[in-house]
Design an enzyme around this catalytic site. Structure first.
Site, mmCIF file in Angstrom:
data_model
loop_
_atom_site.group_PDB
_atom_site.id
_atom_site.type_symbol
_atom_site.label_atom_id
_atom_site.label_comp_id
_atom_site.label_asym_id
_atom_site.label_seq_id
_atom_site.Cartn_x
_atom_site.Cartn_y
_atom_site.Cartn_z
ATOM 1 N N LYS A 71 1.839 12.626 64.214
ATOM 2 C CA LYS A 71 1.775 12.184 61.788
ATOM 3 C C LYS A 71 1.593 10.691 62.149
ATOM 4 O O LYS A 71 1.580 9.984 63.072
ATOM 5 C CB LYS A 71 3.082 12.600 62.535
ATOM 6 C CG LYS A 71 3.815 14.342 62.143
ATOM 7 C CD LYS A 71 5.415 13.722 61.825
ATOM 8 C CE LYS A 71 5.439 13.585 60.298
ATOM 9 N NZ LYS A 71 7.296 13.606 60.126
ATOM 10 N N ILE A 72 0.844 11.070 60.941
ATOM 11 C CA ILE A 72 0.521 8.931 60.512
ATOM 12 C C ILE A 72 0.630 9.164 59.184
ATOM 13 O O ILE A 72 0.008 10.020 58.511
ATOM 14 C CB ILE A 72 -1.732 9.192 61.572
ATOM 15 C CG1 ILE A 72 -1.644 7.453 61.066
ATOM 16 C CG2 ILE A 72 -2.215 10.105 60.431
ATOM 17 C CD1 ILE A 72 -2.797 7.639 61.722
#
Length: 216
Positions: A85-86
């Protein structure tokens, strides 16, 4: 449509999996801190082991671009089914574009606009997570954003999957399904609320009362 659990609580995940309807998990630093967990890698690997065929999102915690890239590479090695997740930022896009070509799967999170979702798909994100509840809190229509993203992805044939995130109540799940979101990630409490209805409860009570009356 698929249902993910938005939690870092192992027991909640185990309970959700017993229902046979959960096919993924999303975590973030806030959820991990809520559980008092200091070893993020260990808990993510535990979750990945519980869902060997599912998608498990683990979020980077760095802000410096070089450290973000380093963390993304490291998290991607934690398990075969982990998804990095970014945040939906310029730095995030650059990392998605670079590492997705190397086979790293990304969930672009904290998405609040169609343009962010469009750029995430162009960069190669496997998932994009529009935050419905937070948009609603700010006076915007979170579900309209989901609808617009789904429409654009369909129009241009993007393979990026839409995860309706920041789900606050069962109606959000209904609306996400109606808009065509492929996935909704929900807290365990909301998952259980989705199965509840007062007429079901009263119907069971009536059936049992009628059955007991003929057993006397």
């Amino acid at each position: 449509m698929r249902i993910f659990l938005d939690t870092a609580n192992i027991e909640e995940i185990k309970k959700g999996l017993k229902l046979g309807v959960v096919s993924g998990v999303t975590t973030n630093p806030t959820l991990v801190a809520k559980e008092g967990i200091s070893d993020y890698k260990s808990v993510v690997q535990q979750i990945c082991a519980l869902l060997p065929e599912g998608d498990v999102s683990a979020e980077i915690t760095a802000e410096d671009p070089a450290e973000m890239l380093k963390q993304a590479r490291e998290i991607a090695k934690w398990a075969p089914n982990v998804v990095v997740k970014i945040p939906a930022t310029a730095e995030g896009l650059e990392i998605i574009s670079k590492l997705s070509k190397e086979g790293v799967r990304f969930n672009m999170t904290l998405c609040f606009s169609v343009n962010q979702a469009l750029l995430g798909a162009l960069a190669g994100a496997a998932f994009v997570s529009p935050f419905v509840g937070r948009l609603d809190d700010a006076g915007h229509d979170g579900m309209m954003l989901i609808n617009d993203i789904v429409s654009i992805y369909k129009e241009y044939g993007f393979e990026t999957q839409v995860i309706a995130a920041s789900i606050r109540h069962p109606l959000h799940c209904t609306q996400a399904a109606q808009t065509g979101a492929g996935i909704a990630t929900v807290p365990y409490k909301v998952l259980m609320q989705m199965m509840q209805h007062p007429l079901t409860d009263s119907g069971i009570a009536r059936f049992m009362a009628d059955w007991k009356s003929v057993q006397k």
